[in-house]
Scaffold this active site. Structure first.
Site, PDB file in Angstrom:
ATOM      1  N   HIS A   1       0.807  -0.971  -0.054  1.00 37.23           N
ATOM      2  CA  HIS A   1      -0.031   0.204  -0.453  1.00 37.23           C
ATOM      3  C   HIS A   1       0.833   1.604  -0.033  1.00 37.23           C
ATOM      4  CE1 HIS A   1      -3.406  -2.112   0.384  1.00 37.23           C
ATOM      5  NE2 HIS A   1      -2.877  -2.574   1.873  1.00 37.23           N
TER       6      HIS A   1
ATOM      7  N   CYS B   1      -0.839   2.987  -4.069  1.00 35.35           N
ATOM      8  CA  CYS B   1      -1.132   3.357  -4.097  1.00 35.35           C
ATOM      9  C   CYS B   1      -0.482   5.361  -3.833  1.00 35.35           C
ATOM     10  CB  CYS B   1      -2.521   3.341  -3.759  1.00 35.35           C
ATOM     11  SG  CYS B   1      -3.696   2.721  -3.788  1.00 35.35           S
TER      12      CYS B   1
END
Length: 386
Positions: free
Chosen positions: A224, A278
């Site tokens: 992430h 991300c």
């Protein structure tokens, strides 16, 4: 006709019984050394579906394997006709300076994509010609028998707080490790690290003595991510947006650890950084309401980096919960099929082109990779197999 149309035309001339026999050859591997297409993909497939499976699985070899399968079921006449037509297309493409399968390879990957079985090998002639004609414009690789290439692969999959788990990332790890090894890199692989542990592994990797005998390196981070302090950050496995918001690693630290000051063994050598994470929370789409180098005693502090990130700043990086990240799938597919002739910036461009037109990203959900903080004075050819 293009290659796919010729293959479909050949199969259309088979009766249903022969078509079943043809498919049986495909899921049994046609012959030794040719990996089969899974039976489940072919049982309910029509002729155009079967051709799509052949091209997805075997790329440029799809026409040749179709000819072999036709011969296996005693359709020798049809096999001869198809083989002749395929040779005609190949000769025409050579005259035009195009490859017959480029139109296929430039298309978005299908939802049932699987990693190619092999990576296309560069020819000795292509390498020799490239290094001769572009010797001042390309990075010169070391001889395979003498070099020691290393790559760092870090993948965060299971997090302390299970809501952050990255289902499907196991496939990303598997695919990237396979690709790096196919490119002759010895992979140092780590899984499920905190931000502090990522930092330590990057520092350790920068200090590895084999970089002296290498001609390039890859660093791949998959986790992430977010924008923190206006910087790209990779989240550690202990991260929680409220309970532990400080478990992260700044992507910039890769550059500062592998630069000329901290890692002199990699001076003037390509350093490829791939980031699957991300970079914010935006969906990637908006509504539009309108009608329309020679070294000396001094070196650059940061040079020879190629950095490719899975999305634009502030945007989500989408991932399939079974097959893994779209970015990684495209990198593996494009590198396997086109790294034998294209330099790495052209490979990045082709990944971007195909992702930009992927029909799975409609409306406000958009995914566009990003070349970022890249500083190459020369072209990098990977010359797979050599």
């Amino acid at each position: 006709m293009d290659v796919k149309e010729l293959m479909i035309d050949a199969l259309e001339n088979l009766d249903d019984e022969d078509f079943k026999k043809f498919n049986w050859q495909l899921w049994n591997g046609v012959e030794t050394g040719i990996n089969p297409i899974p039976k489940a993909k072919l049982q309910k497939a029509d002729r155009s579906d079967v051709v799509d499976c052949l091209v997805d699985k075997y790329s440029d070899e799809a026409g040749k394997i179709t000819v072999q399968a036709l011969r296996k079921i005693n359709q020798n006449h049809r096999a001869k006709i198809l083989e002749s037509k395929l040779q005609g297309v190949q000769q025409s493409d050579q005259v035009d300076g195009r490859n017959a399968s480029v139109s296929v390879e430039d298309q978005p990957i299908q939802s049932d994509w699987s990693r190619p079985d092999t990576i296309k090998q560069s020819s000795q002639e292509f390498k020799r010609t490239t290094l001769r004609d572009k010797k001042d414009d390309v990075y010169i690789p070391k001889d395979k028998s003498q070099r020691k290439r290393s790559a760092l692969l870090i993948t965060n999959i299971r997090f302390k707080h299970s809501k952050y788990n990255r289902d499907g990332a196991e496939r990303d790890e598997e695919n990237m490790e396979w690709l790096l090894e196919a490119l002759d890199y010895r992979v140092k692989k780590y899984r499920d690290l905190t931000g502090q542990e990522i930092s330590a592994r990057v520092e350790d990797f920068a200090a590895r003595p084999e970089h002296k005998d290498s001609d390039s390196t890859f660093v791949v981070l998959m986790s992430h991510g977010n924008r923190i302090q206006n910087k790209d950050a990779i989240l550690g496995v202990d991260y929680h947006h409220q309970q532990n918001p400080d478990d992260f690693f700044f992507v910039d630290n890769i550059f500062s650890n592998l630069n000329s000051e901290k890692c002199p063994a990699l001076i003037d050598k390509p350093k490829v950084i791939l980031i699957q994470a991300c970079r914010g929370e935006h969906t990637g789409g908006v509504d539009i309401q309108s009608d329309s180098a020679v070294s000396d005693s001094a070196v650059h502090i940061e040079k020879d980096f190629f950095c490719f990130k899975s999305c634009l700043p502030g945007i989500y990086a989408y991932r399939d919960s079974v097959e893994g990240s779209f970015f990684i799938c495209y990198i593996v597919d494009v590198f396997c099929k086109q790294a034998h002739t294209d330099d790495i910036m052209e490979l990045f461009r082709k990944v971007t082109l195909r992702m930009a037109t992927d029909p799975r990203f409609r409306s406000l959900k958009k995914l566009m990779p990003c070349i970022d903080r890249t500083s190459p004075p020369k072209k990098l050819y990977l010359f797979p197999g050599l």
